[in-house]
Design a protein around this motif. Structure first.
Motif, short mmCIF file in Angstrom:
data_model
loop_
_atom_site.label_atom_id
_atom_site.label_comp_id
_atom_site.label_asym_id
_atom_site.label_seq_id
_atom_site.Cartn_x
_atom_site.Cartn_y
_atom_site.Cartn_z
N LEU A 82 14.78 -10.13 -44.64
CA LEU A 82 14.12 -9.02 -43.97
C LEU A 82 12.60 -9.15 -44.10
O LEU A 82 11.88 -9.08 -43.10
N LEU A 83 12.12 -9.38 -45.31
CA LEU A 83 10.67 -9.44 -45.51
C LEU A 83 10.05 -10.67 -44.87
O LEU A 83 8.91 -10.61 -44.40
N THR A 84 10.78 -11.76 -44.83
CA THR A 84 10.27 -12.96 -44.15
C THR A 84 10.10 -12.68 -42.66
O THR A 84 9.11 -13.08 -42.05
N GLU A 85 11.04 -11.94 -42.07
CA GLU A 85 10.96 -11.63 -40.64
C GLU A 85 9.81 -10.69 -40.32
O GLU A 85 9.22 -10.78 -39.25
N ILE A 86 9.49 -9.78 -41.22
CA ILE A 86 8.42 -8.82 -40.93
C ILE A 86 7.09 -9.24 -41.53
O ILE A 86 6.08 -8.58 -41.33
N TYR A 87 7.07 -10.36 -42.26
CA TYR A 87 5.83 -10.81 -42.91
C TYR A 87 4.69 -10.98 -41.91
O TYR A 87 3.56 -10.64 -42.20
N SER A 88 4.99 -11.48 -40.75
CA SER A 88 3.95 -11.78 -39.77
C SER A 88 3.16 -10.55 -39.35
O SER A 88 2.09 -10.67 -38.78
N ILE A 89 3.67 -9.36 -39.65
CA ILE A 89 2.93 -8.16 -39.28
C ILE A 89 2.17 -7.59 -40.49
O ILE A 89 1.83 -6.43 -40.52
N ASP A 90 1.92 -8.46 -41.48
CA ASP A 90 0.98 -8.17 -42.57
C ASP A 90 1.30 -6.88 -43.32
O ASP A 90 0.58 -5.90 -43.20
N LYS A 91 2.35 -6.91 -44.11
CA LYS A 91 2.76 -5.76 -44.89
C LYS A 91 2.48 -5.97 -46.37
O LYS A 91 2.48 -7.08 -46.88
N PHE A 92 2.24 -4.88 -47.07
CA PHE A 92 2.03 -4.85 -48.50
C PHE A 92 3.32 -4.30 -49.10
O PHE A 92 3.66 -3.14 -48.86
N VAL A 93 4.05 -5.12 -49.83
CA VAL A 93 5.41 -4.77 -50.27
C VAL A 93 5.44 -4.46 -51.77
O VAL A 93 4.90 -5.22 -52.57
N ILE A 94 6.09 -3.35 -52.10
CA ILE A 94 6.31 -2.97 -53.50
C ILE A 94 7.82 -2.80 -53.69
O ILE A 94 8.48 -2.15 -52.88
N VAL A 95 8.36 -3.40 -54.74
CA VAL A 95 9.80 -3.33 -55.03
C VAL A 95 9.99 -2.62 -56.37
O VAL A 95 9.40 -3.01 -57.37
N TYR A 96 10.81 -1.57 -56.36
CA TYR A 96 11.21 -0.90 -57.59
C TYR A 96 12.48 -1.56 -58.08
O TYR A 96 13.44 -1.72 -57.31
N THR A 97 12.52 -1.93 -59.35
CA THR A 97 13.67 -2.61 -59.93
C THR A 97 13.93 -2.08 -61.33
O THR A 97 13.03 -1.54 -61.97
N LYS A 98 15.14 -2.28 -61.81
CA LYS A 98 15.47 -1.93 -63.19
C LYS A 98 15.00 -3.02 -64.15
O LYS A 98 15.03 -2.84 -65.35
N GLY A 99 14.63 -4.19 -63.63
CA GLY A 99 14.08 -5.26 -64.45
C GLY A 99 15.10 -6.18 -65.06
O GLY A 99 14.76 -7.03 -65.88
N GLY A 100 16.36 -6.07 -64.67
CA GLY A 100 17.41 -6.89 -65.26
C GLY A 100 17.77 -8.13 -64.47
O GLY A 100 18.64 -8.89 -64.88
#
Length: 129
Positions: free
Chosen positions: A88-106
């Motif tokens: 998903l992010l590779t497909e929308i990368y060309s439109i210059d997005k700043f991505v933040i991912v919330y994770t549990k860290g595991g």
């Protein structure tokens, strides 16, 4: 892992860190292998509920709201669906997005399929188990 399903796709604002208040596209992933408890209540973010959105729905929403540059991916646990999130992010990368991912860290962080693609911030949400 099963198919990536989002329980919520919406416009909102960042609520943590230095980007607090920044308009954002929020993609909430369903599914989690952790049994977190916050304030004595089980985590509800992992449940699908009544809404089911696909990767196609998420991509269309992001493209429709191209003026919003920040994307927040939370959940559940987004990194259970690494390949689908990368796609998903590779497909929308060309439109210059700043991505933040919330994770549990595991789980290991994303290893992008597209070398230009970058997740700018991982927020590890450590909750009582």
């Amino acid at each position: 892992m099963n198919e990536l399903i989002f329980s919520e796709i919406k416009l909102g604002f960042q609520t943590n860190h230095k980007f607090y208040g920044t308009p954002s596209i929020i993609l909430t992933v369903c599914g989690c292998k952790y049994e977190c408890v916050k304030n004595g209540e089980p985590c509800k973010a992992a449940n699908i509920g009544n809404n089911k959105y696909t990767i196609k729905d998420a991509k269309e929403f992001v493209l429709k709201n191209n003026h919003i540059k920040h994307i927040v991916i939370d959940g559940g646990e987004p990194l259970l669906y690494k390949k689908q999130i990368e796609q998903l992010l590779t497909e929308i990368y060309s439109i210059d997005k700043f991505v933040i991912v919330y994770t549990k860290g595991g789980l290991p962080i994303l290893n992008p399929l597209n070398p230009k693609f970058k997740v700018y911030l991982y927020i590890i949400d450590l909750q009582d188990k």
